[in-house]
Design a protein around this motif. Structure first.
Motif, short mmCIF file in Angstrom:
data_model
loop_
_atom_site.label_atom_id
_atom_site.label_comp_id
_atom_site.label_asym_id
_atom_site.label_seq_id
_atom_site.Cartn_x
_atom_site.Cartn_y
_atom_site.Cartn_z
N ASN B 180 0.93 -1.06 0.06
CA ASN B 180 -0.02 0.00 -0.18
C ASN B 180 0.74 1.10 -0.06
OD1 ASN B 180 -2.11 1.81 0.18
ND2 ASN B 180 -2.60 1.36 2.23
N ASN B 181 1.71 1.20 -1.15
CA ASN B 181 2.83 2.41 -1.37
C ASN B 181 2.49 3.07 -2.48
OD1 ASN B 181 5.53 3.34 -1.72
ND2 ASN B 181 6.35 1.82 -0.22
N GLY B 241 10.21 5.58 1.94
CA GLY B 241 8.78 5.75 2.55
C GLY B 241 8.26 4.76 3.46
N LEU B 242 8.98 3.89 3.49
CA LEU B 242 8.55 2.70 4.33
C LEU B 242 9.20 2.82 5.62
CD1 LEU B 242 8.84 -0.84 2.66
CD2 LEU B 242 6.72 0.49 2.91
N TYR B 243 10.40 3.46 5.55
CA TYR B 243 11.28 3.59 6.60
C TYR B 243 10.80 4.91 7.52
CZ TYR B 243 15.36 4.55 9.76
OH TYR B 243 16.25 4.67 10.65
N GLN B 248 3.82 -0.44 11.05
CA GLN B 248 3.95 -1.62 10.68
C GLN B 248 4.68 -1.47 9.10
OE1 GLN B 248 3.21 -4.00 12.96
NE2 GLN B 248 2.34 -5.02 11.46
N LYS B 249 4.78 -0.18 8.59
CA LYS B 249 5.71 -0.10 7.65
C LYS B 249 7.03 -0.19 7.65
CE LYS B 249 2.74 3.24 5.37
NZ LYS B 249 2.49 2.90 3.82
N VAL B 250 7.65 -0.12 8.93
CA VAL B 250 8.91 -0.38 9.44
C VAL B 250 9.18 -1.74 9.47
CG1 VAL B 250 10.74 0.11 11.04
CG2 VAL B 250 9.16 2.08 10.45
N LEU B 253 9.28 -3.27 6.21
CA LEU B 253 10.61 -3.15 5.64
C LEU B 253 11.87 -4.06 6.42
CD1 LEU B 253 12.64 -1.01 3.97
CD2 LEU B 253 12.75 0.15 6.34
N GLN B 254 11.74 -4.22 7.56
CA GLN B 254 12.49 -5.05 8.22
C GLN B 254 12.33 -6.64 7.65
OE1 GLN B 254 11.68 -4.14 12.32
NE2 GLN B 254 13.35 -2.47 12.30
N ASN B 255 11.32 -6.81 7.50
CA ASN B 255 10.69 -8.20 7.31
C ASN B 255 11.12 -8.71 5.83
OD1 ASN B 255 9.67 -8.83 9.73
ND2 ASN B 255 7.51 -8.79 9.21
N ALA B 256 10.77 -7.44 4.83
CA ALA B 256 11.35 -7.89 3.55
C ALA B 256 12.59 -7.75 3.25
CB ALA B 256 10.61 -6.58 2.60
N LEU B 257 13.48 -7.10 3.77
CA LEU B 257 14.93 -7.14 3.60
C LEU B 257 15.68 -8.13 4.49
CD1 LEU B 257 15.69 -3.20 2.89
CD2 LEU B 257 15.28 -5.25 1.18
#
Lengths: 226, 323
Positions: B180-181, B241-243, B248-250, B253-257
């Motif tokens: 949702n970005n 933008g996530l950071y 939950q966006k952060v 980000l952590q989960n994705a990377l």
């Protein structure tokens, strides 16, 4: 499904009996029934009363013929609070919130997912659903699934086509031994559900997403609320 | 109950859309990019016979076949594939997917007009040779010729919208904070265009057997670096933008990377898909830069990178749920 199946007929007649019955009663009391005001059905789950017996889950499965492997309603049990033997569990109802601003309805490409304008109930039209699963992906409450038999999106519809159509309360409400569930019209300030919400501390989940859910919880009060 | 220990890369708990959607998004990007490139090329060059030009020929194939394969994948991803036609008779103006169905139909219509006019002579010959009864088709194409210039501009716009649409399809998912970005449609448009360019390179160099220093290669080379730099910038915007989004966006980000999908991102997207092609284009000597085999290799790297990006965004995006 044909246009006039037995189920449709029975539910239609049930709805007819339900509505006519109410208006007769109201007019007998000398009140004018406000037929134009739409209902907004809502539910309150009182987590202080819930004992986690899951009778609601079984009743839902039976009434709505929900096959094994999927469920319209789940009672999630928390980690234990406190030390044995004084342990307590928190129970959380996970089911469709019948959002007033439902994302599943907004994304549906065929209009199969819809809000019934008369009751505010979010439901799925099986005939229109192609099974793209956009609604399942977008639901922040993770309560939608593909029905293993119909292959269409499915979820709680407050027993719209079963108990409610027959003039009864939703199956989970009827089955609850501790009266932890209250169901009714939030637009009617005198309804049991409106009073429950007014007179108790309540919370709803994921409000920041703007979905305006209609499932209220009375917090268990021990530990952090969801 | 499940006995799997999470996270399992391709079977995470909140996964709804899987591989076929990732491939579909990838194929649409190719189609969008190849068509945009060919129209830009055709309009900036006075081609004697456009149907004999390999960039135009590539676009005729890449604009249609990947889209049709993608749509077939999509249809069979439905829980009820044989009811797909209902999508075409129940438009919902608030649903991104429904608007996408309409977009496909208009896109395909203009694609057919574009191909028919450019390949009029060839189509005419085929009709005369095999099915003379279809002679009226030539007349219809003749009628389309009059609106060709406008139709071509519309097709260019539709191709760009198609590239962005794939991003909008995912960014409408409010349940997944990473998807949702608002940057997603632009990112998909840029990376789709870059994959369309790479696929066109493969077509003109392998099927067309054009030389590495041909006029076409020189022309396409002009777009590679700017688009790739744009893509890189948009990836940075996406993550920043996530950071800064908090909550939950952060977490997303952590989960994705981290873990498997983090590796797909760093190795597949960043190294293979962006750094290697970018370095190859910026620092390789002209001898390499206009060597057909070298370009083919770089294009394959580029395509792998874009496919990895689609997989990464789709799968890593579904790891984290909005609170």
């Amino acid at each position: 499904m044909t246009a006039c199946s037995r189920r449709n007929f029975v539910s239609g007649m049930g709805a007819l009996i339900l509505t006519t019955g109410t208006s007769v009663k109201l007019s007998a009391q000398g009140e004018k029934p406000n037929e134009t005001a739409p209902k907004r059905y809502a539910m309150v789950h009182d987590e202080t009363s819930c004992i986690g017996c899951t009778a609601c889950m079984d009743a839902c499965r039976e009434t709505n013929q929900v096959p094994e492997g999927v469920s319209r309603l789940e009672i999630l049990r928390s980690e234990p609070h406190g030390e044995f033997p004084n342990q307590e569990y928190e129970f959380f109802r996970q089911s469709c919130q019948h959002c007033t601003n439902a994302p599943c309805v907004a994304v549906c490409p065929t209009g199969a997912s819809f809000i019934d304008p008369e009751t505010g109930i979010v439901d799925v039209n099986k005939d229109l659903c192609v099974g793209c699963q956009y609604c399942i992906a977008v639901c922040p409450y993770r309560v939608r699934f593909i029905h293993p038999v119909h292959k269409t999106a499915d979820k709680c519809n407050f027993c719209r086509d079963t108990n409610l159509a027959a003039g009864k309360q939703p199956a989970c409400v009827e089955a609850c031994p501790t009266k932890a569930l209250t169901f009714g019209d939030m637009n009617d300030p005198n309804s049991a559900v409106a009073r429950k919400v007014r007179e108790n501390p309540v919370y709803r989940t994921k409000l920041t997403l703007g979905t305006e859910p209609n499932l209220y919880h009375i917090p268990f009060a021990k530990g952090e609320h969801r | 109950m499940s006995t799997l220990t999470y996270p399992v890369p391709f079977h995470t708990p909140d996964l709804v859309w899987d591989s076929s959607i990732a491939i579909y998004l990838f194929l649409l990007g190719i189609s969008s990019g190849a068509v945009q490139l060919a129209i830009a090329y055709r309009r900036s060059h006075k081609l004697e016979k456009p149907s004999e030009n390999w960039i135009v020929r590539s676009a005729a194939v890449l604009g249609t076949i990947p889209t049709l394969i993608g749509l077939t994948l999509l249809i069979f991803h439905l829980a009820r594939p044989w009811t797909f036609w209902k999508l075409m008779f129940n438009y919902q103006f608030n649903s991104v997917m429904s608007m996408g169905v309409m977009l496909f139909q208009v896109y395909m219509l203009f694609m057919v007009i574009w191909i028919a006019v450019l390949f009029k002579a060839e189509i005419d010959n085929l009709i005369k040779k095999f099915v003379p009864k279809l002679r009226f088709v030539t007349n219809i194409i003749g009628a389309c010729e009059r609106i060709f210039s406008a139709a071509e501009v519309i097709l260019f716009i539709l191709a760009a919208v198609l590239g962005a649409y794939t991003g909008f399809l995912l960014s409408a998912l409010i349940s997944y904070p990473m998807l949702n970005n608002p940057v997603l449609p632009a990112l998909f448009l840029a990376s789709g265009t870059s994959s369309g360019i790479a696929a066109t390179f493969l077509c003109i160099l392998i099927a067309g057997k054009l030389k590495g220093d041909s006029h076409e290669v020189h022309y396409i080379h002009k777009f590679e670096v700017p688009i790739m730099v744009t893509e890189l910038g948009l990836i940075v915007c996406f993550f920043v933008g996530l950071y800064f989004g908090g909550g939950q966006k952060v977490v997303a980000l952590q989960n994705a990377l981290s873990g498997f999908w983090g590796a797909v991102f760093w190795i597949g997207v960043m190294l293979i898909g962006i750094m290697i092609p970018l370095i190859a284009n910026l620092f390789a000597s002209d001898k390499w830069k206009y060597n057909a085999k070298f370009i083919i290799l770089v294009s394959i790297f580029d395509l792998i990178g874009v496919l990895c990006l689609r997989y990464f965004i789709l799968y890593a995006g579904q790891l984290t749920i909005a609170m």
